[in-house]
Design a protein around this motif. Structure first.
Motif, PDB file in Angstrom:
ATOM      1  N   CYS A 166       0.827  -1.215   0.000  1.00 41.54           N
ATOM      2  CA  CYS A 166       0.000   0.000   0.000  1.00 41.54           C
ATOM      3  C   CYS A 166       0.855   1.256   0.000  1.00 41.54           C
ATOM      4  N   PRO A 167       0.714   2.091  -1.011  1.00 40.52           N
ATOM      5  CA  PRO A 167       1.545   3.295  -1.079  1.00 40.52           C
ATOM      6  C   PRO A 167       1.159   4.325  -0.029  1.00 40.52           C
ATOM      7  N   PHE A 173      -2.000   6.661   7.719  1.00 40.37           N
ATOM      8  CA  PHE A 173      -2.961   5.626   7.345  1.00 40.37           C
ATOM      9  C   PHE A 173      -2.410   4.271   7.769  1.00 40.37           C
ATOM     10  N   CYS A 208      -6.404   6.577   1.888  1.00 43.33           N
ATOM     11  CA  CYS A 208      -6.322   5.544   0.852  1.00 43.33           C
ATOM     12  C   CYS A 208      -6.490   6.219  -0.491  1.00 43.33           C
ATOM     13  N   VAL A 209      -5.589   5.939  -1.424  1.00 41.12           N
ATOM     14  CA  VAL A 209      -5.673   6.580  -2.727  1.00 41.12           C
ATOM     15  C   VAL A 209      -6.335   5.685  -3.761  1.00 41.12           C
ATOM     16  N   GLY A 210      -6.833   4.549  -3.312  1.00 35.85           N
ATOM     17  CA  GLY A 210      -7.599   3.708  -4.231  1.00 35.85           C
ATOM     18  C   GLY A 210      -6.796   3.107  -5.369  1.00 35.85           C
ATOM     19  N   CYS A 211      -5.550   2.786  -5.114  1.00 32.10           N
ATOM     20  CA  CYS A 211      -4.701   2.309  -6.215  1.00 32.10           C
ATOM     21  C   CYS A 211      -4.870   0.821  -6.474  1.00 32.10           C
ATOM     22  N   LEU A 212      -5.563   0.105  -5.596  1.00 30.16           N
ATOM     23  CA  LEU A 212      -5.848  -1.319  -5.772  1.00 30.16           C
ATOM     24  C   LEU A 212      -4.655  -2.241  -5.617  1.00 30.16           C
ATOM     25  N   CYS A 214      -3.475  -3.292  -2.946  1.00 25.97           N
ATOM     26  CA  CYS A 214      -3.800  -4.245  -1.882  1.00 25.97           C
ATOM     27  C   CYS A 214      -4.546  -5.445  -2.448  1.00 25.97           C
ATOM     28  N   PHE A 225     -10.134  -3.546  -1.795  1.00 26.36           N
ATOM     29  CA  PHE A 225     -10.630  -2.194  -2.080  1.00 26.36           C
ATOM     30  C   PHE A 225     -12.150  -2.203  -2.227  1.00 26.36           C
ATOM     31  N   ILE A 229     -12.467  -1.492   1.859  1.00 25.16           N
ATOM     32  CA  ILE A 229     -12.217  -0.040   1.823  1.00 25.16           C
ATOM     33  C   ILE A 229     -13.490   0.721   1.433  1.00 25.16           C
TER      34      ILE A 229
HETATM   35  S1  SF4 Z   1      -6.330   0.968  -2.594  1.00 22.29           S
HETATM   36 FE1  SF4 Z   1      -5.351  -0.389  -1.141  1.00 22.29          FE
HETATM   37  S2  SF4 Z   1      -3.158  -0.246  -1.562  1.00 22.29           S
HETATM   38 FE2  SF4 Z   1      -4.137   1.502  -2.579  1.00 22.29          FE
HETATM   39  S3  SF4 Z   1      -3.995   3.157  -1.076  1.00 22.29           S
HETATM   40 FE3  SF4 Z   1      -5.969   2.160  -0.741  1.00 22.29          FE
HETATM   41  S4  SF4 Z   1      -5.554   0.659   0.833  1.00 22.29           S
HETATM   42 FE4  SF4 Z   1      -3.582   1.264   0.029  1.00 22.29          FE
END
Ligand code: SF4
Ligand SMILES: Cc1cc2nc3c(=O)[nH]c(=O)nc-3n(C[C@H](O)[C@H](O)[C@H](O)COP(=O)(O)OP(=O)(O)OC[C@H]3O[C@@H](n4cnc5c(N)ncnc54)[C@H](O)[C@@H]3O)c2cc1C
Ligand code: SF4
Ligand code: FES
Lengths: 566, 586
Positions: A166-167, A173, A208-212, A214, A225, A229
């Protein structure tokens, strides 16, 4: 999604040597990690963990690593394999693999990491079920359907792969796994705790930047996600406000924007871990690579503040991707400068979103469809007016061109798809039509072009060579490469460092190294340029920069470099 | 006591599986101070995470789905009766029947409530009905078949971290400390940083589990080295029936680390179909549904396999296959954890069979305890869970033993004001022993991990499911050789205190040799075959002469003294007296 589909090039046979390099480090004794290489014979369907056992039990070498169960239940065997988060007992060995401790955790020794922060975090969040109503006795009145998404999250084995990937995980976070722990309850109708508030206020969910990433790495195949999330985000919002789904690239933007606002800070050695990891994850660049730096002035701000270009002339809309905007504004500046010098009226596709390529690579069509719809809505009127839409990053352009019509079956989507051009296509076409008429003032001797994979498979390198020919270079040649190595199995996803360097070493990097100092190296893809940068001492430039340098002004033009952090 | 860190506690719990966790939790809830020493991580190490199925003996339904009339005379009584019938066969009639009655009653009346009220999701159909096996309804599952223990232990871990229990993880108990005839505490090594503890306690609960990684193929976790048997035995407790080593017939043959993956012969969720075994010629030699009422299909599988091996149609290390191709996809895909593993290596269980091999599994025996109190034969020491000799383990049973031990510990703590002292010289001796293993000499010696592998190989080759007097003697000779030659020559590449797993391996290797030397002697002594214990040279189950406990204790000379003790059979008596091993259904 199972990751088993990612098959090695050639099947390994029983008895074949596995070349295993392990990062070893004893913080109580060593000043820095050391890499040791072992040869391990392959056994049937061998998992990564078994190779480690072999080192100890057969080779008699001390090596510290963790595991208990061997069957994806204890969550203790996570390691980085060739730069990728991997559960040791679950994933197969690779013919050559470098193992290091899970990124982002303190190292106790060798591959053993310190997980205490996670365990503390989870306790802070309230990790126990809180019954909403009094318990009625076994079996209580619930259904499988009601518990389905909670049950998905109950499969979490706390392996920390997602946290490592996870970035956004960091001081702000807690990362995805603690959210999964909360989601087990949040999605369970029997639970009465305010999990959304815990996620947001204690866990830092909003970061969380929603980059997937994870979801991509989870060996328990939890759609982290989508279920955890998003489920928590829905609960973390005050009632009545619509949930904003799929804002993730917008989020990446906002983070990247913050990063560039504090560029000097972010670029300072060891500075913001968050930013650093975002860059890593988004560009999928291994830690060992030199990371791109945040621009002090993002491209769109530079664009707004520049001395405005010609008020007359043919209109062109630049589709400025995230990387150009925040990391490589000089590419956008060169393109703008070149076009304006040639008499075009340039504007930006304001309000555009990520093209959707990352989501497609994740197999998440739903999310890709959302951004595609947004972009189509934005770009269709432009296309209808016949204004060319030009992109600098080949994979963005080709996503719009090839994937949008499949995602959105509308006339507009087809229109936009048929309308976008790569920068090189546009310049070559305009030159052919006699509308692009700049002549070289500062021609380079030679240009070596490395074609981006998508560019090569979908358009070929013809237009790029043609466009670069306008520089007046004595020779424009293509390096006969297949792939820079940054592109992965499906040609989009960037792969492991070692394998990718290996791929690059086949032809690309040697060719670049062998090039004369005066030779310009051209590459349109941002990942290709990164690859060249980390594998050689040379800097590859986007064709727009090379064209600008030779047709308009010197490459040393400080104005263009101004945006780059030091 | 140079570097020994002294700790004091009312109750010391050794082990962090379901037995230790429940013992610690209950003792803490009763207001006692509790310290847990866990070799791995609480709730993650140990075999509790492997418990895939929960015995839930709901009244069977007849053809049209109606509950049969007899349920009226007390559903719970019926469930308890069925649980007991199961446990009698599960222990080959060597289990403690009084204990079994109590454990069955508890597991059917309280266990499910206890876990479900704390949020454990017992798998339901979309209409809300508990998913069970059809039509007999003997099992239930938390989340998914194969996941039950994992999610229960996850919950217990978090439950305990919410209390004030002191949990020392990645810390292994190295020796029980005695004062006169009494256990008064233990020494323990934290191998993450080399801290050494001397822990004084009013009551010590040993809960180190049993599925030990003692053979090349084993269902044991990394930390299973039978140290619990050794700790108890050396402190003066008795060990019982440890020759009753059970194996699994249908664990997957490859990849190696998945040998703990059991392709269940047990009743399956949501279907009447059961697993079948095929030999290398492609002929079926076992179908769990040949004996649908038999509660121990995994024991029967082994017997049928032995015949195939004798006929050259399968071998212990492979060449036979589990078949599920006749099972409904819904059960395979939705309800069974195992399916995804097969898929991972491109085996579709709905279409193909998966090769199996034999695996060293749990043990009926262990530390001898009083089934009502969990007291061992030595004062101050209780044993709970599968390290004890009451029953062949089980998640609910082990939890029951944990809570029973907590109750006994409470009484003991209430009756003893003074915290006993540790004998400083014994602690110092143990510290010297443990730190003496941290050595880089001799240069040409063996890494402890290599020695463990040799031990496991000896067991695999000579103490496997099929054994004889001769093979056991060979195993014994090899163990003696390892003790004499290899153990003294163990060395490490580094003597760091920082997560030095070689150090743990060295301690393990010593314990493994001791435990196995004992186990071989027990096995040589029992001249019959029974349940999971099969001797090719005595293929008879002899209830006339051998329905007896084998009990061992350490004599003052240090040698093992073996004796036979009668087995109480107040509730269930086997039908046959002396019968062919293969004709007996347990
Ligand atoms: S989508 Fe998952 S990996 Fe990406 S920022 Fe959010 S929690 Fe972290
Ligand atoms: C493969 C497999 C499948 C099974 N399937 C089922 C099933 O379907 N249903 C069912 O009910 N049961 C099943 N069981 C049995 C059941 O899981 C066990 O009997 C039960 O969970 C044992 O619990 P425990 O607490 O006694 O031991 P464990 O859970 O084994 O815990 C032992 C603990 O002791 C620790 N330890 C060990 N040595 C030391 C030391 N020297 N110092 C400190 N700590 C130490 C370990 O780290 C661990 O934390 C299965 C077992 C296995 C192995
Ligand atoms: S959510 Fe998945 S990746 Fe994250 S800790 Fe749990 S099992 Fe591992
Ligand atoms: S060893 Fe337990 S999850 Fe891999």
């Amino acid at each position: 999604m199972s990751q088993s589909s990612e098959v090695a090039a050639e099947p390994i046979q029983i008895g074949d040597p596995i070349k295993l390099t392990v990062e070893k480090f004893d913080p109580s004794r060593d000043s820095e990690p050391q890499f040791e290489t072992y040869t391990v014979p392959y056994t049937k369907e061998m998992r990564v963990l078994e190779a480690l056992d072999y080192v100890v039990e057969e080779l008699g070498e001390s090596l510290s690593y963790q595991w208990f169960c061997g069957v994806k239940k204890c969550g203790m065997c996570g390691v980085m394999v060739n730069g990728r988060q991997t559960l040791g007992c679950w994933e197969p060995v690779q013919a050559e693999m470098t193992l290091s401790p899970l990124a982002g955790f303190p190292v106790i020794r060798d591959l053993v990491i310190d997980r205490s922060r996670y365990f503390e975090d989870v306790q802070k969040l309230g990790p126990l079920f809180e019954r909403r109503d009094a318990y009625s006795g076994f079996p209580e009145d619930i259904t499988g359907a009601q518990l389905e998404s909670a049950a998905e999250n109950m499969h979490c084995i706390e392996c920390m792969l997602c946290v490592s990937a996870c970035p956004a995980n960091g001081d702000m976070f807690m990362g995805p796994a603690p959210m999964v722990q909360l989601a087990k309850f949040a999605l369970d109708p029997r639970d009465g705790g305010d999990r959304g508030a815990a996620a947001r206020d204690i866990g830092g969910l909003d970061h969380c930047v929603g980059c997937l990433q994870c979801t991509r790495v989870c060996p328990a195949e939890i759609s982290i996600f989508d279920t955890a999330i998003e489920g928590l985000k829905r609960r973390a919002k005050p009632k009545g406000r619509p949930t904003r789904r799929s804002r993730f690239f917008a989020d990446i933007h906002s983070v990247a924007r913050r990063g560039s606002r504090f560029a000097s800070l972010a670029n300072w050695a060891g500075g913001s871990r968050l930013m650093r990891r975002i860059i890593e994850k988004v560009l999928q660049i291994d830690r060992r690579r030199a990371l791109p730096k945040f621009a002090k002035v993002p491209f769109d701000r530079w664009f707004a503040k520049r001395d405005s270009g010609p008020s007359e002339g043919t209109e062109v809309v630049l589709f400025h991707d995230t990387f150009v905007t925040y990391f490589e504004p000089e590419v956008g500046q060169a393109a703008t400068g070149l076009l304006e010098a040639a008499g075009y009226r340039v504007s930006l596709a304001d309000g555009r979103k990520c093209c959707g390529r990352p989501m497609l690579s994740e197999g998440n069509e739903e999310k890709a469809r959302v951004v595609a719809a947004h972009n189509v809505q934005l770009l269709a009127p432009i296309a209808r007016q016949g204004v060319p839409i030009v992109g600098l990053e080949p994979s963005c352009v080709l996503t719009i061109r090839n994937d949008y019509p499949g995602l959105i079956a509308t006339e507009d989507a087809r229109l936009v798809a048929g309308h976008v051009l790569t920068f090189e296509e546009f310049i070559a076409g305009e030159a052919r039509a006699g509308r692009f008429k700049l002549s070289p003032s500062n021609p380079p001797d030679e240009i070596l072009l490395h074609g981006h994979c998508h560019q090569k498979t979908m358009i070929g390198t013809g237009p790029a060579i043609e466009a670069l020919g306008l520089t007046g270079a004595q020779r424009v040649a293509e390096i006969p490469t297949t792939c820079c190595g940054m592109a992965g199995s499906n040609g989009y996803e960037c792969e492991h460092y070692d394998r990718s360097i290996e791929a690059a070493e086949v032809t690309l990097l040697p060719a670049v190294r062998a090039a004369l100092p005066s030779t310009e190296i051209a590459a349109a893809g941002v990942s290709c340029r990164q690859q060249i940068k980390s594998g050689t001492s040379r800097v590859a430039r986007h064709p727009a920069e090379i064209l600008y340098a030779s047709l308009v002004g010197g490459s040393a033009d400080k104005g263009h470099k101004a945006g780059q952090g030091s | 006591m140079s570097n020994v860190i002294p700790l004091e506690t009312d109750v010391l719990v050794i082990g962090g599986g379901v037995a230790g966790a429940r013992a610690a939790y209950d003792a803490s809830q009763a207001g006692l101070s509790v310290t847990m020493v866990v070799k791995g991580l609480l709730g993650k190490s140990g075999c509790s995470i492997f418990a895939g199925n929960l015995n839930y003996f709901a009244p069977p339904k007849d053809e049209d789905g109606a509950a049969p009339a007899q349920a009226a005379d007390g559903e719970e009584a019926l469930r308890v009766k069925r649980t007991m019938a199961f446990l009698a066969k599960y222990t080959h009639y060597l289990g403690d029947q009084e204990y079994m009655r109590n454990a069955s009653a508890w597991s059917q009346s309280e266990f499910f409530d206890w876990i479900e009220s704390r949020g454990i999701y017992l798998l339901r159909k979309d209409d809300g009905e508990i998913v069970t096996d059809l039509p007999r309804r003997t099992q239930a599952w938390a989340v998914q078949m194969g996941m039950s223990g994992t999610v229960v232990m996850d919950m217990m871990r978090k439950l305990i971290f919410g209390t004030n229990i002191r949990v020392l993880e990645q810390t292994t108990a190295t020796r029980l400390m005695t004062q006169g005839d009494q256990v008064v505490g233990a020494t323990a090594l934290d191998f993450v940083n080399g801290r050494f503890y001397g822990i004084r306690a009013k009551s010590v609960i040993l809960a180190t589990g049993h599925s030990n990684y003692m053979s090349l193929r084993s269902t044991g976790t990394r930390d299973g080295s039978a140290s619990g048997w050794v700790l108890a035995y050396e402190a003066g407790a008795k060990v019982q029936n440890i020759e009753m080593q059970w194996h699994h017939a249908s664990d997957v043959a490859y990849p190696a680390s998945w040998m703990r993956l059991h392709l269940y012969p047990n009743p399956l969720p949501g279907t009447e179909h059961r697993s079948q075994l095929f030999n290398k010629n492609g002929d079926m030699f076992f179908d769990s549904n040949w004996m649908p009422e038999n509660p121990v299909p995994y024991i029967m599988q082994l017997k049928y396999l032995a015949k195939e091996v004798a006929a050259g149609r399968a071998s212990l290390d492979g060449g036979f296959f589990s078949n599920f191709t006749h099972v409904e996809r819904q059960s395979l895909e939705k309800y069974i954890y195992q399916t995804q593993f097969a898929k991972k290596i491109d085996i579709d269980l709905g279409e193909e069979m998966y090769e199996n091999a034999v695996t060293w599994h749990m043990n009926v025996g262990g530390v001898r305890v009083n089934g009502l109190t969990m007291e061992t034969d030595v004062d101050g020491l209780l044993a709970a869970g599968s390290v004890a000799a009451l029953v062949t383990g089980g998640l609910a049973n082990s939890m029951f033993e944990g809570l029973t031990a907590a109750r006994t510990a409470e009484q003991r703590v209430a009756a003893n004001d003074a915290l006993p002292e540790l004998d400083g010289s014994k602690v110092a001796d143990e510290e010297a022993r443990v730190f003496g293993m941290l050595r880089k000499e001799p240069r040409d010696g063996l890494l402890p991990g290599q020695v463990k592998k040799r031990i496991r190989r000896a067991m695999w080759d000579h103490m496997n499911y099929i054994k004889t007097e001769a093979s056991m003697r060979t195993a014994q000779a090899e163990l003696d050789r390892i003790e004499a030659e290899d153990l003294p020559r163990m060395r490490m590449n580094t003597d760091t205190h920082q997560f030095n797993y070689d150090w743990v391996d060295a301690l393990d290797a010593v314990d493994m040799v001791k435990a196995l030397q004992m186990q071989v002697q027990f096995s040589l002594h029992r001249k019959e075959s029974r349940g999971g214990f099969y001797r090719e040279d005595y293929p008879v189950t002899d209830n006339t002469n051998w329905l007896k406990h084998l009990v061992g204790r350490q004599k003052d000379s240090g040698e093992l003294e073996l004796e036979m003790q009668p087995v109480d059979l107040p509730y269930a008596v086997p039908e046959e007296k002396i019968a062919s091993f293969f004709d007996v259904d347990y």
